[in-house]
Write a protein that holds these residues in place. Structure first.
Motif, short mmCIF file in Angstrom:
data_model
loop_
_atom_site.label_atom_id
_atom_site.label_comp_id
_atom_site.label_asym_id
_atom_site.label_seq_id
_atom_site.Cartn_x
_atom_site.Cartn_y
_atom_site.Cartn_z
N ALA A 28 0.83 -1.20 0.00
CA ALA A 28 0.00 0.00 0.00
C ALA A 28 0.87 1.25 0.00
N SER A 29 1.96 1.23 0.77
CA SER A 29 2.86 2.38 0.78
C SER A 29 3.57 2.51 -0.57
N VAL A 31 2.28 1.60 -3.49
CA VAL A 31 1.27 2.16 -4.39
C VAL A 31 1.10 3.64 -4.14
N ALA A 32 1.05 4.06 -2.87
CA ALA A 32 0.84 5.47 -2.53
C ALA A 32 1.96 6.34 -3.07
N ALA A 35 2.00 6.31 -6.91
CA ALA A 35 0.89 7.11 -7.46
C ALA A 35 1.20 8.60 -7.37
N LEU A 112 0.57 -0.86 -9.23
CA LEU A 112 -0.76 -1.49 -9.13
C LEU A 112 -0.71 -2.94 -9.62
N SER A 115 0.94 -5.20 -6.96
CA SER A 115 0.06 -5.39 -5.81
C SER A 115 -1.13 -6.28 -6.15
N LEU A 255 -3.31 8.61 0.32
CA LEU A 255 -3.04 7.64 -0.75
C LEU A 255 -2.66 6.28 -0.17
N TYR A 256 -2.00 6.28 0.97
CA TYR A 256 -1.67 5.02 1.65
C TYR A 256 -2.96 4.28 2.02
N GLY A 259 -4.55 3.01 -1.18
CA GLY A 259 -3.82 1.85 -1.69
C GLY A 259 -4.17 0.59 -0.93
#
Length: 287
Positions: A28-29, A31-32, A35, A112, A115, A255-256, A259
């Motif tokens: 998630a971090s 992705v954040a 992004a 993405l 993940s 964003l985290y 994600g």
């Protein structure tokens, strides 16, 4: 009904367990940050390409599509910076900086993809250059779609004015249609999620396989955005902790959260398929 709740518990537990086992928080971090780093290159490349195609309203349209679904307190600082960046004149389409922007924008898509592969418990079998070309294709497709929408935003008001003059009985309907920007943004978000879940990770999935996780993502996104905005308004004091970096830290934390929600939606779909809640031929995946 007890059977339904037992199955829901098993599916939810499996999804959250694998989210933890698959390093969901770390992903998630990833992705954040990816992004956030991809937003500016994407808009720079998109603005250059859209200008080449004659869609001069691209920047404004893209800012609305990207940030209209964010809480205003989070979106405004970043969108203001985006608008400043996009007002800087640039050279032609095929310059090194613009092509580099397209490459860096594809890094967000790559994050993405990785993940989603972990969430759907599949191994990537495609060569790295194929996955990178696929990611660049997603970036190009998004730019062309937003360019087409920005062109429509120029044509639609003229068409609405003509229709109001010549078909006054449709005035109420046309005024409703012209104010549906937020619904259009939501529709684009749903379409984007469907495309990502179906086409980005390795393996094959059908539309019914991904819809439950997408609906869960949208619900959690709405609840999370409202809760985060309320938290910022009531409790958080990022300025005291991060000083001039407060705005960027707020965006990163948001964003985290987004994600993590995105990955959990895919984990939920994978758990449904694992327990055969959705009829599906089981793919090769990790246990």
């Amino acid at each position: 009904m007890p059977v339904f709740f037992r199955m829901l518990y098993k599916v939810s537990y499996d999804a959250l367990y694998h989210f933890s086992e698959d390093d969901g928080w770390a992903m998630a971090s990833h992705v954040a940050l990816s992004a956030l780093l991809a937003v500016f290159p994407f808009l720079i490349f998109g603005t250059a390409l859209a200008s080449f195609l004659g869609a001069d309203q691209f920047a404004e349209t893209a800012v609305h599509v990207i940030f209209d679904t964010w809480p205003e307190t989070i979106a405004k600082p970043l969108s203001d910076q985006v608008i400043q960046v996009l007002t800087i004149p640039r050279g032609g389409l095929l310059t090194v900086s613009v092509l580099a922007a397209a490459y860096f924008a594809s890094n967000g898509v790559e994050a993405l993809r990785v993940s989603l592969n972990r969430a759907y418990r599949v191994s990537e079998t495609r060569p790295w250059y194929i996955t990178r070309l696929v990611s660049l294709g997603y970036v190009l497709g998004a730019v062309i779609s937003l360019a087409a929408i920005s062109a429509l935003l120029v044509v639609v008001p003229v068409a609405l004015a003509f229709a109001e003059t010549n078909f006054p009985f449709m005035k109420d309907f046309l005024s409703t249609v012209s104010s549906w920007r937020i619904y259009g943004t939501l529709a684009l978000l749903i379409i984007g999620l469907v495309i990502f879940h179906l086409g980005l990770p390795a393996g094959k999935r059908r539309l019914p396989d991904v819809i439950p996780g997408i609906l869960l993502t949208l619900i959690l996104w709405l609840v999370g955005a409202l809760a985060f905005a309320s938290y910022l308004a009531s409790f958080a004091n990022y300025a005291a902790t991060y000083a001039g970096l407060a705005s960027i830290m707020i965006v990163l934390v948001f964003l985290y959260m987004v994600g993590a929600i995105f990955i959990i939606g895919a984990e939920f779909n994978a758990a449904l398929m694992k327990y055969r809640v959705l009829p599906h031929k089981r793919p090769n995946r990790k246990t």
